[in-house]
Design an enzyme around this catalytic site. Sequence first.
Site, PDB file in Angstrom:
ATOM      1  N   LYS A 231      -3.241 -18.945  10.953  1.00 28.27           N
ATOM      2  CA  LYS A 231      -3.729 -18.947  12.337  1.00 28.27           C
ATOM      3  C   LYS A 231      -2.685 -19.478  13.311  1.00 28.27           C
ATOM      4  CE  LYS A 231      -8.565 -18.216  11.908  1.00 28.27           C
ATOM      5  NZ  LYS A 231      -9.940 -18.689  11.902  1.00 28.27           N
ATOM      6  N   ARG A 269     -11.034 -19.318   3.204  1.00 25.39           N
ATOM      7  CA  ARG A 269     -10.782 -17.918   3.559  1.00 25.39           C
ATOM      8  C   ARG A 269      -9.287 -17.759   3.770  1.00 25.39           C
ATOM      9  NH1 ARG A 269     -10.611 -14.878   8.118  1.00 25.39           N
ATOM     10  NH2 ARG A 269     -11.642 -12.842   8.073  1.00 25.39           N
TER      11      ARG A 269
HETATM   12  C1  7PJ Z   1     -12.665 -16.486  10.573  1.00 27.46           C
HETATM   13  C2  7PJ Z   1     -13.586 -15.495  10.239  1.00 27.46           C
HETATM   14  C3  7PJ Z   1     -12.962 -17.843  10.260  1.00 27.46           C
HETATM   15  C4  7PJ Z   1     -15.027 -17.037   9.312  1.00 27.46           C
HETATM   16  C5  7PJ Z   1     -11.895 -14.590  11.236  1.00 27.46           C
HETATM   17  C6  7PJ Z   1      -8.583 -14.473  11.089  1.00 27.46           C
HETATM   18  C7  7PJ Z   1      -9.354 -14.191  12.341  1.00 27.46           C
HETATM   19  N1  7PJ Z   1     -14.756 -15.762   9.607  1.00 27.46           N
HETATM   20  N2  7PJ Z   1     -13.099 -14.310  10.668  1.00 27.46           N
HETATM   21  N3  7PJ Z   1     -14.161 -18.049   9.630  1.00 27.46           N
HETATM   22  N4  7PJ Z   1     -11.599 -15.887  11.171  1.00 27.46           N
HETATM   23  N5  7PJ Z   1     -16.169 -17.353   8.692  1.00 27.46           N
HETATM   24  O1  7PJ Z   1      -8.732 -13.783  10.083  1.00 27.46           O
HETATM   25  O2  7PJ Z   1      -7.742 -15.383  11.122  1.00 27.46           O
HETATM   26  O3  7PJ Z   1     -12.240 -18.788  10.545  1.00 27.46           O
HETATM   27  S1  7PJ Z   1     -10.903 -13.373  11.965  1.00 27.46           S
END
Ligand code: 7PJ
Length: 292
Positions: A231, A269
């Site tokens: 990020k 994630r």
């Molecule tokens: C997140 C997400 C996060 C959850 C994205 C990226 C941007 N879902 N979807 N948490 N970020 N739950 O992939 O960095 O931080 S999209």
Amino acid sequence: MIDRGAYELMHLMCGSRLLDLSRPVVMGILNVTPDSFSDGGRFVEPQAALEQGLRMAEEGAALIDVGGESTRPGSVAISEAAELERILPVIEGLARQSTAVISVDTSKPAVMREALSAGATMINDVQALSEPGALELLARHSQCAVCLMHMQGDPRTMQTNPVYRDVAAEVGAFLASRVETCVAAGIKKERLVIDPGFGFGKTVAHNLELLRRLGDFAATGVPVLVGLSRKSMIKSLLGDRLGELTSDRLPASLALAVVAVMSGARIVRAHDVRETSDAIRIASAVSARVAA
Ligand code: 7PJ
């Protein structure tokens, strides 16, 4: 007797499976989008996306998060039909060829419904089921897991000037209230995961404060998911050290994953599954005081 230390038994209901979260696990990010900030465009062909998903499962991802719509700052919304066209073949292929839990990153109830019929067993909603009909749909669908994420504002404008009085308290209160709303609507607590939503309407200082206070979220007993991989806060913190390639952010992403896991996060994630998996195994071995 084995001393499990900080790690208690914890499970998440994902369809007919109970996912073991007594140790932290990796959720691999699979963006089937032309415009995601990190890997946008690489996996827009369903076959290429499916192969990448299978590779991530092989590398140790317990979950694969399939996304057909970019939620990065400034991104524009797409139609349900376009989103489904991107993700359905990938979900169907993964359901046939892997045992990983298939999660779908969407806020649209119609997309949720089709994704669940195609074999997904988790919904990851950055809007925490705020779209009309989402809550009712998932209450009727009695077994899939749901990730409730906090976001201030919407993806188009959220990074303009996010303001909080006490970011951890406000995000915590929001997530607790969404958990309560879900339970009242008939979505059992065993199906829920919470996520402070790093970078979604947060400055770098807000993100760091949330990470510092992550233990407060973990103490609620609902598993905590974190998304920190590659990020932009990393770019802000390291500045000139990094080039434009988001893959240069891997070492910093691993550091953030380790900090999160040491503070109680159960699902990380991440784009780089093998590396993240190794890093958090080491962190959890230290935390749990048993062999990884
Ligand atoms: C997140 C997400 C996060 C959850 C994205 C990226 C941007 N879902 N979807 N948490 N970020 N739950 O992939 O960095 O931080 S999209």
